[in-house]
Design an enzyme around this catalytic site. Structure first.
Site, PDB file in Angstrom:
ATOM      1  CG  PHE A  94      44.685  10.553  -1.643  1.00 34.39           C
ATOM      2  CD1 PHE A  94      43.921  10.020  -2.663  1.00 34.39           C
ATOM      3  CD2 PHE A  94      46.045  10.236  -1.607  1.00 34.39           C
ATOM      4  CE1 PHE A  94      44.484   9.190  -3.623  1.00 34.39           C
ATOM      5  CE2 PHE A  94      46.617   9.405  -2.557  1.00 34.39           C
ATOM      6  CZ  PHE A  94      45.835   8.884  -3.571  1.00 34.39           C
ATOM      7  CD  GLN A 135      53.963   7.545   3.077  1.00 36.00           C
ATOM      8  OE1 GLN A 135      53.933   7.737   1.876  1.00 36.00           O
ATOM      9  NE2 GLN A 135      53.423   8.372   3.948  1.00 36.00           N
ATOM     10  CG  HIS A 140      50.669   2.798   0.269  1.00 38.96           C
ATOM     11  ND1 HIS A 140      49.482   2.111   0.383  1.00 38.96           N
ATOM     12  CD2 HIS A 140      50.397   3.909  -0.460  1.00 38.96           C
ATOM     13  CE1 HIS A 140      48.539   2.789  -0.264  1.00 38.96           C
ATOM     14  NE2 HIS A 140      49.071   3.877  -0.782  1.00 38.96           N
ATOM     15  CG  LEU A 168      50.232   1.562  -4.316  1.00 37.64           C
ATOM     16  CD1 LEU A 168      50.544   1.527  -2.836  1.00 37.64           C
ATOM     17  CD2 LEU A 168      50.542   2.942  -4.874  1.00 37.64           C
ATOM     18  CD  GLU A 180      46.225   7.282   1.023  1.00 46.13           C
ATOM     19  OE1 GLU A 180      47.132   6.633   1.571  1.00 46.13           O
ATOM     20  OE2 GLU A 180      46.169   8.513   1.043  1.00 46.13           O
ATOM     21  NE  ARG A 211      49.769   6.958   1.417  1.00 43.35           N
ATOM     22  CZ  ARG A 211      50.207   7.323   0.241  1.00 43.35           C
ATOM     23  NH1 ARG A 211      51.494   7.537   0.045  1.00 43.35           N
ATOM     24  NH2 ARG A 211      49.383   7.490  -0.756  1.00 43.35           N
ATOM     25  CG  HIS A 244      54.411   4.191  -1.132  1.00 45.87           C
ATOM     26  ND1 HIS A 244      54.279   3.639  -2.390  1.00 45.87           N
ATOM     27  CD2 HIS A 244      53.722   5.365  -1.160  1.00 45.87           C
ATOM     28  CE1 HIS A 244      53.539   4.448  -3.129  1.00 45.87           C
ATOM     29  NE2 HIS A 244      53.206   5.499  -2.410  1.00 45.87           N
ATOM     30  NE  ARG A 254      54.563  10.697  -0.181  1.00 40.49           N
ATOM     31  CZ  ARG A 254      53.777  10.206  -1.156  1.00 40.49           C
ATOM     32  NH1 ARG A 254      53.084  11.020  -1.923  1.00 40.49           N
ATOM     33  NH2 ARG A 254      53.683   8.913  -1.362  1.00 40.49           N
TER      34      ARG A 254
END
Ligand SMILES: Cc1cc2nc3c(=O)[nH]c(=O)nc-3n(C[C@H](O)[C@H](O)[C@H](O)COP(=O)(O)OP(=O)(O)OC[C@H]3O[C@@H](n4cnc5c(N)ncnc54)[C@H](O)[C@@H]3O)c2cc1C
Length: 604
Positions: free
Chosen positions: A117, A231, A233, A243, A246, A286, A354, A389
């Site tokens: 990730f 954040q 994404h 979405l 990821e 991200r 996100h 994050r």
């Protein structure tokens, strides 16, 4: 007004709320839990999570690596004591929910499979195909059903905390089915109401993510922490904001621009080669990937779609078999919403709001500044996420800190609570009811919820986007102050009591305005760039001045007061954030230094 007596009221029945409820029920079945949720639990946003949950697994990984990735991913704004606790507990919680029935995907030899990730230098994301959140939430929900001490209040909309002299006394909630306000008298309240992505127009977040719990705590006097860190994404579908996990890049997908070029190599995220793909630059964090999109846009190297500019996520080389096995939902989504079969063509994507790194300020034990009130999950800031994050840390955070909050609430109650002034609690409940009825019954208002909401969304995107500066943020602050004022004059057309969604939307908008104001004001005050908060006018990180959390304090009549709290650093001093080859060289050097030190330690 009906009064419901309970020991612990948990507001929110997503991953965080359910985990907290189970923790209480298991540890002390004699305590009554009221689990309040504005939607049926399985409709909570946790259900939408696709990619997976992080926790150290396998011999190659270590607690130290997970710690380092999380802290550097957070641009050193995470509290390191909280991160240490989190990573230690993570694998235990992920194993526990497997025992409760969570069907983690497996390797051929039957072990739990982990996928790479973004920003995680090791493979440590446990997943259940690309429906991880759905399975986690289902597992928690079905587990919660076995405990009679958990009483559910589905489709109850919480509005206000009841507090006396800094001590929690309960919470109010409107039963959406009848429009009646209820007063939950409780010794402890755990807020688990999720994020607030809906303050932006283009977001992966479900419609319910309007920051209600954040606003409820904020208005009761609990500061909102690190709100400027929002954040984006990098891979949302243009138009809808849906979405593409990821996991697409984790499985080896490429990000390409209009020339078919893997542009991330131009942004310090490492070379396109050497492979293996799983260590390639697409697995940068991200914030960096979203910022790279902005630069590609400035250079005119993006593609035009009917929903605006985008780049392309190319998964053709992964092959149909792998896509069907690991990313079936992604294939479905791209087909349904973009008309693209990712097996045959690259899919247009662009950054989309996100996740909120910030939230209700808590200490490492999830406790807030009001005795008996705890907060967990995306609504809270504990803080392990800092300025950015890492994907897949959030689902695990719900479990680790959900359990913690449940146990803390029990400890607090067992320690004995001061007697409640019942009449005052009821008076506060009536005041909350009067406020809601005020919005419902107003007939002379000139403002509409949808208009204010659209203007709020637009100014957030314009003024508090991927890149900000003083002018943009000031414009946003001024506009939000204007909207906050105009909200006082809002009127809704539907006056009925039963399932009045116009009313709940008005209440949500009220919360969104407060949350937005804290985002814009905290952003204006932070004159540096760090993680997801990038200032065009202050492009450098400024550790001397801003290695600290911003705290926004509610002010009913003006903008919030912002002050700062030191970051807890236990072992990792701030360094430059390096990814790709440079990042690996840095990690190798640190490992070497550690090895060199070890014999000395052994001799001692
Ligand atoms: C599309 C998507 C994919 C994601 N994928 C991942 C991933 O793969 N890995 C990962 O780690 N993270 C992922 N995330 C982030 C993660 O899923 C969320 O941060 C997390 O699930 C939030 O859980 P929560 O329990 O805090 O809140 P939620 O699951 O959002 O639940 C909030 C609860 O609060 C209730 N509530 C809210 N307001 C009120 C009110 N006023 N009154 C009563 N009840 C209220 C709601 O009814 C709901 O039950 C993803 C997020 C999105 C949007």
């Amino acid at each position: 007004m009906e009064i419901i007596n309970t020991d612990i009221a948990i507001v929110g029945a997503g991953g965080a709320g359910l985990r907290a409820a189970i923790a209480v029920a298991q540890a002390d079945p004699s305590l009554n839990v009221a689990l309040i949720s504005k939607v049926y639990p399985m409709r909570s946003h946790t259900c939408a999570a696709e990619g997976g949950a992080a926790g150290v697994a396998g011999a190659n990984d270590s607690m130290e690596y997970h710690f380092n990735d999380t802290v550097s991913g957070a641009d050193w704004l995470a509290d390191q004591d909280a991160v240490e606790f989190f990573i230690e507990e993570a694998p235990k919680e992920l194993t526990l929910i497997e025992h409760w029935g969570c069907p983690w995907s497996r390797t051929k030899d039957g072990k739990v499979a982990v996928r790479p990730f973004g920003g995680m230098k090791m493979e440590r994301t446990w997943y259940a195909a690309d429906k991880s959140g759905f399975h986690i939430l289902h597992t928690l929900f079905q587990t919660s059903l076995q405990f009679p001490s958990i009483r559910r209040y589905d489709e109850f909309f919480s509005t206000d905390l009841i507090v006396q002299d800094g001590v929690c006394q309960g919470v109010t909630a409107m039963e959406i089915r009848t429009g009646e306000m209820k007063l939950f008298k409780a010794k402890s309240v755990i807020i688990c109401t999720g994020g607030a992505g809906r303050i932006y127009p283009f977001t992966t977040n479900g419609a319910i993510k309007t920051g209600d719990g954040m606003a409820m705590a904020y208005k009761a006097g609990i500061p909102l922490k690190d709100m400027e860190f929002v954040q984006y994404h990098p891979t949302g579908l243009p138009g809808t904001g849906i979405l593409l996990t990821e996991g697409c890049r984790g499985e080896g997908g490429y990000m390409i621009n209009k020339d078919g070029y893997r542009y991330l190599q131009d942004y310090g995220l490492g070379p396109a080669k050497p492979e293996p793909v799983k260590k390639a630059m697409e697995l940068g964090p991200r914030d960096r990937l979203s910022q790279a999109f902005w630069h590609e846009m400035q250079k005119g190297r993006v593609v035009e779609t009917r929903y605006g500019e985008a780049v392309l996520l190319d998964m053709r080389h992964l092959g149909e078999k792998l896509i069907n096995e690991r990313l079936p939902f992604v294939r479905d989504l791209a087909k349904s919403y973009m008309g693209v079969d990712v097996v045959d063509e690259p899919c247009p994507v662009r950054p989309v709001v996100h996740y909120m790194m910030g939230g209700i300020h808590t200490d490492i034990n999830t406790a807030t500044s009001i005795k008996g009130v705890y907060a967990v999950g995306e609504c809270a800031c504990v803080t392990i996420n800092g300025a950015n994050r890492l994907g897949s840390n959030s689902l695990t955070e719900l479990l680790v800190f959900g359990k913690k909050a449940g146990h803390e609430a029990i400890g607090y109650i067992q320690g004995g609570t001061a007697p409640r002034d019942e009449a005052d609690a009821e008076k506060q409940g009536e005041a909350a009811e009067a406020r809601v009825k005020g919005i419902l019954n107003r007939t002379d208002g000139k403002e509409s919820v949808s208009v204010i909401r659209r203007e709020l969304n637009d100014i957030m995107e314009y003024g508090c986007g991927i890149y900000r500066d003083a002018n943009l943020l000031t414009e946003a602050c001024n506009k939000i102050a204007e909207l906050r004022d105009r909200f006082k004059d809002v009127q809704i057309k539907d006056k009925s009591a039963v399932f009045n969604t116009a009313l709940t939307q008005a209440l949500e908008l009220e919360a969104m305005i407060e949350v937005s104001q804290s985002v814009a004001q905290s952003g204006l005050a932070r004159t540096e760039s760090r993680g997801a908060h990038q200032r065009l006018d202050y492009p450098a990180r400024d550790d001397a001045k801003f290695l600290c959390h911003s705290m926004a304090h509610y002010n009913p009549n003006a903008e919030p007061r912002i002050d700062y709290l030191d970051v807890v650093i236990t072992k990792s001093q701030p360094q430059e954030r390096l990814y790709g080859a440079a990042g690996e060289a840095m990690a190798k050097k640190a490992e070497q230094e550690k090895q060199e030190k070890q014999p000395v330690a052994a001799a001692e």
